[in-house]
Enzyme design. Structure first.
Site, PDB file in Angstrom:
ATOM      1  N   HIS A  20       0.812  -1.221   0.000  1.00 41.84           N
ATOM      2  CA  HIS A  20       0.000   0.000   0.000  1.00 41.84           C
ATOM      3  C   HIS A  20       0.850   1.277   0.000  1.00 41.84           C
ATOM      4  O   HIS A  20       0.338   2.351  -0.314  1.00 41.84           O
ATOM      5  CB  HIS A  20      -0.939   0.040   1.206  1.00 41.84           C
ATOM      6  CG  HIS A  20      -1.997  -1.015   1.186  1.00 41.84           C
ATOM      7  ND1 HIS A  20      -2.817  -1.230   0.102  1.00 41.84           N
ATOM      8  CD2 HIS A  20      -2.365  -1.931   2.127  1.00 41.84           C
ATOM      9  CE1 HIS A  20      -3.645  -2.228   0.371  1.00 41.84           C
ATOM     10  NE2 HIS A  20      -3.384  -2.670   1.588  1.00 41.84           N
ATOM     11  N   ASP A  24      -2.844 -10.669  -2.600  1.00 42.15           N
ATOM     12  CA  ASP A  24      -3.410 -10.166  -1.350  1.00 42.15           C
ATOM     13  C   ASP A  24      -4.877  -9.788  -1.577  1.00 42.15           C
ATOM     14  O   ASP A  24      -5.259  -9.389  -2.677  1.00 42.15           O
ATOM     15  CB  ASP A  24      -2.614  -8.933  -0.908  1.00 42.15           C
ATOM     16  CG  ASP A  24      -2.932  -8.482   0.504  1.00 42.15           C
ATOM     17  OD1 ASP A  24      -2.135  -8.776   1.414  1.00 42.15           O
ATOM     18  OD2 ASP A  24      -3.964  -7.811   0.708  1.00 42.15           O
ATOM     19  N   HIS A  43      -6.385  -7.244  -0.504  1.00 42.48           N
ATOM     20  CA  HIS A  43      -6.474  -5.804  -0.736  1.00 42.48           C
ATOM     21  C   HIS A  43      -5.646  -5.430  -1.966  1.00 42.48           C
ATOM     22  O   HIS A  43      -4.558  -5.965  -2.176  1.00 42.48           O
ATOM     23  CB  HIS A  43      -5.962  -5.026   0.477  1.00 42.48           C
ATOM     24  CG  HIS A  43      -6.679  -5.359   1.747  1.00 42.48           C
ATOM     25  ND1 HIS A  43      -6.197  -6.305   2.645  1.00 42.48           N
ATOM     26  CD2 HIS A  43      -7.836  -4.892   2.264  1.00 42.48           C
ATOM     27  CE1 HIS A  43      -7.041  -6.392   3.666  1.00 42.48           C
ATOM     28  NE2 HIS A  43      -8.041  -5.559   3.456  1.00 42.48           N
ATOM     29  N   ASP A 101      -4.667 -13.003   3.068  1.00 43.45           N
ATOM     30  CA  ASP A 101      -5.889 -12.559   3.718  1.00 43.45           C
ATOM     31  C   ASP A 101      -7.147 -12.742   2.875  1.00 43.45           C
ATOM     32  O   ASP A 101      -8.232 -12.315   3.285  1.00 43.45           O
ATOM     33  CB  ASP A 101      -5.766 -11.101   4.193  1.00 43.45           C
ATOM     34  CG  ASP A 101      -5.034 -10.209   3.210  1.00 43.45           C
ATOM     35  OD1 ASP A 101      -4.700 -10.662   2.104  1.00 43.45           O
ATOM     36  OD2 ASP A 101      -4.779  -9.038   3.557  1.00 43.45           O
TER      37      ASP A 101
END
Length: 311
Positions: free
Chosen positions: A124, A161, A163, A244
């Site tokens: 991120h 991931d 996200h 995740d």
């Protein structure tokens, strides 16, 4: 040539605070999972610190100053989700340094594949800002290092991931030598990752609706991501390995299981064998169920080891 495991105990000293999901327990779970006879052939290497020169290839000078030059205090909040402690600077330097060192090792032919068991995660963090638990963008720093030091013309980053890796996408938006391909839940933090986001044709996003399970994930990989990587013919495959999207994870709503992570790792190994002389560097991103993290990291590294065990 086998598989190298890069880690450092300093990565346990980044402590965002009580109740924060990105806790040292995550890395402890990963290392416990890999402390098993199945992984006895891993070459365990202490991660070095990234240099400022390496970090500056991916991040602006002001970003580095905001992380590295501020006082060492516990509880220093950099955004709503990202908190530093007295051990965070060293942890972040080791996390980014691990990926650079792993890139060097696979490019020099000393090992075929590597897994970086490090934190804080990175995908991120943008060129100019921390974000979403991430201080430096470890995978981007490693990719920039590979471009600069090893003269590569084509690097693929695959991010599974849950996200979207908005920071990695931001850093490579206009860099045609790097293909960034991501599967991720949408809608979900950070809100980016539409299929319309294409960069200079080097960005491949496959957003998945909440509740997507194995069939949907594998279809997105089979129909979109893997063909794009195959056509790109990368000389190095980098993996943002977030775990995740597992059904047990508390921060998202996809429904993958450990077999899905084994399957995608196997497909990426096949691509690397076909185009990149087997060269893969994978680094830990998210994953917030400790049970799922132990299981998924174990199957991921098992697949990286396949074909690399000594005779």
């Amino acid at each position: 040539m086998g598989v190298a495991l890069y880690t450092h105990r300093a990565c346990l000293d980044h402590v965002p605070g009580p109740g924060h999901p990105e806790s040292p327990a995550r890395l402890t779970a990963v290392l416990q999972a890999l402390d098993d006879d199945r992984f006895a052939t891993l070459e365990r290497i202490e991660a070095p610190r990234a240099t400022r020169a390496q970090l500056l290839r991916a991040h602006h000078a002001g970003h580095l100053a905001g992380v590295l030059d501020a006082p060492d205090v516990d509880g220093r909040r950099l955004d709503a989700d990202t908190v530093m402690s007295t051990g965070s600077k060293e942890a972040a330097l080791r996390a980014a340094g691990a990926v650079c060192a792993a890139v060097d090792r696979v490019m020099q032919g000393d090992t075929r594949r590597a897994f970086c068991a490090v934190r804080p995660p990175g995908h991120h963090a943008t060129a100019q800002a921390v974000m979403g638990f991430c201080l430096f963008n470890n995978i981007a720093v490693g990719a920039m290092h590979a471009l600069a030091e090893h003269g590569l013309a084509r690097i693929a980053i695959v991010d599974f991931d849950v996200h979207h890796g908005n920071g990695t996408q931001d850093i490579f938006w206009s860099e045609a030598r790097v293909l960034f391909a991501s599967t991720h839940q949408s809608p979900l933090y950070p809100g980016s990752g539409s299929a319309r986001e294409r960069g200079v044709g080097n960005i491949i996003n496959a957003p998945l609706p909440p509740g997507t399970g194995s069939a949907g994930f594998r279809a997105a990989m089979t129909d979109l991501v893997l063909p794009a990587v195959d056509a790109f013919a990368p000389q190095l495959v980098l993996v943002s390995a977030g775990f995740d999207a597992h059904r047990l994870d508390p921060l998202a709503n996809l429904d993958l299981d450990s077999d899905d992570y084994a399957w995608i790792t196997r497909r990426l190994v096949e691509l690397a064998e076909r185009h990149a002389q087997g060269r893969i560097v994978s680094t830990l991103e998210g994953g917030y169920s400790l049970t799922a993290l132990r299981e998924t990291v174990a199957v991921h590294v098992t697949e990286l080891l396949h074909g690399c065990d000594p005779d």
